[in-house]
Write a protein that holds these residues in place. Structure first.
Motif, PDB file in Angstrom:
ATOM      1  N   PRO A  52       0.763  -1.142   0.193  1.00  0.00           N
ATOM      2  CA  PRO A  52      -0.161  -0.001  -0.023  1.00  0.00           C
ATOM      3  C   PRO A  52       0.881   1.154   0.190  1.00  0.00           C
ATOM      4  CG  PRO A  52      -0.950  -1.525   1.281  1.00  0.00           C
ATOM      5  CD  PRO A  52       0.407  -2.129   1.187  1.00  0.00           C
ATOM      6  N   GLY A  53       0.409   2.300  -0.904  1.00  0.00           N
ATOM      7  CA  GLY A  53       1.382   3.514  -0.782  1.00  0.00           C
ATOM      8  C   GLY A  53       2.119   3.583  -2.538  1.00  0.00           C
ATOM      9  N   ASN A  54       2.390   2.431  -2.549  1.00  0.00           N
ATOM     10  CA  ASN A  54       3.299   2.172  -4.155  1.00  0.00           C
ATOM     11  C   ASN A  54       2.185   2.147  -5.149  1.00  0.00           C
ATOM     12  OD1 ASN A  54       5.509   2.091  -2.720  1.00  0.00           O
ATOM     13  ND2 ASN A  54       6.104  -0.294  -3.387  1.00  0.00           N
ATOM     14  N   ASP A  55       2.606   2.762  -6.500  1.00  0.00           N
ATOM     15  CA  ASP A  55       1.770   2.887  -7.435  1.00  0.00           C
ATOM     16  C   ASP A  55       1.036   1.423  -7.870  1.00  0.00           C
ATOM     17  OD1 ASP A  55       1.956   5.733  -7.465  1.00  0.00           O
ATOM     18  OD2 ASP A  55       3.460   5.702  -8.876  1.00  0.00           O
ATOM     19  N   ARG A  56       2.021   0.491  -7.852  1.00  0.00           N
ATOM     20  CA  ARG A  56       1.544  -0.678  -8.356  1.00  0.00           C
ATOM     21  C   ARG A  56       2.666  -1.812  -7.700  1.00  0.00           C
ATOM     22  NH1 ARG A  56       5.903  -1.682 -12.430  1.00  0.00           N
ATOM     23  NH2 ARG A  56       7.112   0.100 -12.465  1.00  0.00           N
ATOM     24  N   PRO A  57       2.408  -2.920  -7.908  1.00  0.00           N
ATOM     25  CA  PRO A  57       3.262  -4.006  -7.371  1.00  0.00           C
ATOM     26  C   PRO A  57       4.487  -4.094  -8.244  1.00  0.00           C
ATOM     27  CG  PRO A  57       0.870  -4.952  -7.879  1.00  0.00           C
ATOM     28  CD  PRO A  57       1.045  -3.628  -8.360  1.00  0.00           C
ATOM     29  N   LEU A  58       5.589  -4.537  -7.443  1.00  0.00           N
ATOM     30  CA  LEU A  58       6.801  -4.387  -8.149  1.00  0.00           C
ATOM     31  C   LEU A  58       7.445  -5.773  -7.954  1.00  0.00           C
ATOM     32  CD1 LEU A  58       7.851  -0.955  -6.917  1.00  0.00           C
ATOM     33  CD2 LEU A  58       7.206  -1.446  -9.250  1.00  0.00           C
ATOM     34  N   ARG A  59       8.517  -6.187  -8.601  1.00  0.00           N
ATOM     35  CA  ARG A  59       9.408  -7.391  -8.467  1.00  0.00           C
ATOM     36  C   ARG A  59      10.655  -6.931  -7.271  1.00  0.00           C
ATOM     37  NH1 ARG A  59      11.585  -9.293 -13.993  1.00  0.00           N
ATOM     38  NH2 ARG A  59      12.143 -11.160 -12.633  1.00  0.00           N
ATOM     39  N   TYR A  60      10.806  -8.006  -6.274  1.00  0.00           N
ATOM     40  CA  TYR A  60      11.906  -7.865  -5.379  1.00  0.00           C
ATOM     41  C   TYR A  60      12.568  -9.009  -5.513  1.00  0.00           C
ATOM     42  CZ  TYR A  60       9.055  -3.889  -3.426  1.00  0.00           C
ATOM     43  OH  TYR A  60       8.691  -2.808  -3.000  1.00  0.00           O
ATOM     44  N   ALA A  61      13.971  -9.021  -5.059  1.00  0.00           N
ATOM     45  CA  ALA A  61      14.806 -10.016  -4.917  1.00  0.00           C
ATOM     46  C   ALA A  61      14.903 -10.303  -3.403  1.00  0.00           C
ATOM     47  CB  ALA A  61      16.312  -9.522  -5.176  1.00  0.00           C
ATOM     48  N   LEU A  62      14.739 -11.542  -3.033  1.00  0.00           N
ATOM     49  CA  LEU A  62      14.744 -11.869  -1.663  1.00  0.00           C
ATOM     50  C   LEU A  62      16.189 -12.272  -1.365  1.00  0.00           C
ATOM     51  CD1 LEU A  62      11.221 -13.580  -1.649  1.00  0.00           C
ATOM     52  CD2 LEU A  62      11.597 -11.343  -1.166  1.00  0.00           C
ATOM     53  N   ASN A  63      17.023 -11.575  -0.956  1.00  0.00           N
ATOM     54  CA  ASN A  63      18.205 -12.054  -0.703  1.00  0.00           C
ATOM     55  C   ASN A  63      18.643 -12.701   0.585  1.00  0.00           C
ATOM     56  OD1 ASN A  63      19.021 -11.023  -2.988  1.00  0.00           O
ATOM     57  ND2 ASN A  63      19.139  -8.852  -2.601  1.00  0.00           N
ATOM     58  N   LYS A  65      17.023 -13.728   5.089  1.00  0.00           N
ATOM     59  CA  LYS A  65      15.671 -13.936   5.709  1.00  0.00           C
ATOM     60  C   LYS A  65      15.242 -12.806   6.532  1.00  0.00           C
ATOM     61  CE  LYS A  65      16.807 -18.703   6.382  1.00  0.00           C
ATOM     62  NZ  LYS A  65      17.189 -19.816   7.326  1.00  0.00           N
ATOM     63  N   SER A  66      15.901 -11.512   6.266  1.00  0.00           N
ATOM     64  CA  SER A  66      15.584 -10.476   7.138  1.00  0.00           C
ATOM     65  C   SER A  66      14.951  -9.320   6.248  1.00  0.00           C
ATOM     66  CB  SER A  66      16.824  -9.575   7.816  1.00  0.00           C
ATOM     67  OG  SER A  66      17.821  -9.475   6.837  1.00  0.00           O
ATOM     68  N   ALA A  67      14.056  -8.670   6.646  1.00  0.00           N
ATOM     69  CA  ALA A  67      13.223  -7.636   5.881  1.00  0.00           C
ATOM     70  C   ALA A  67      14.239  -6.695   5.099  1.00  0.00           C
ATOM     71  CB  ALA A  67      12.448  -6.804   6.766  1.00  0.00           C
ATOM     72  N   ASP A  68      15.539  -6.382   5.628  1.00  0.00           N
ATOM     73  CA  ASP A  68      16.186  -5.516   4.877  1.00  0.00           C
ATOM     74  C   ASP A  68      16.882  -6.388   3.839  1.00  0.00           C
ATOM     75  OD1 ASP A  68      17.909  -6.906   6.539  1.00  0.00           O
ATOM     76  OD2 ASP A  68      19.347  -5.299   7.254  1.00  0.00           O
TER      77      ASP A  68
END
Length: 95
Positions: A52-63, A65-68
């Protein structure tokens, strides 16, 4: 989090492989996501996140186990077509 999520998908391989996915989660107006992995593990895989707050869904790399360790992929790798995120008053999230 939601107790009920529904995932619908459709493959179209007529010209270029195209996958249409819709994720509907009832009971939540927060982020939703779906991940893809070659080994079944979350770490070192990719996900599409609707935040929520982003214009659209985006692709992310899950590098990791932590959120950062969850990193938005570069613009040239944002290849989603027609992606959207809808938050409804009845606590339904559609990506």
């Amino acid at each position: 989090m939601s107790n009920v999520c529904t995932l619908a998908y459709r493959f179209d391989d007529s010209d270029a492989l195209e996958i249409t996915i819709q994720l509907v989660c009832d009971g939540v107006n927060e982020w939703v996501g779906i991940g893809f992995s070659s080994d079944g593990l979350m770490q070192n895989s990719e996900a599409v996140l609707g935040i929520p707050g982003n214009d659209r869904p985006l692709r992310y790399a899950l590098n990791g186990k932590s959120a950062d360790a969850v990193v938005q992929m570069p613009d040239q790798e944002q290849t989603l077509i027609g992606a959207s995120l809808q938050l409804h008053k009845n606590k339904r999230t559609v990506m």
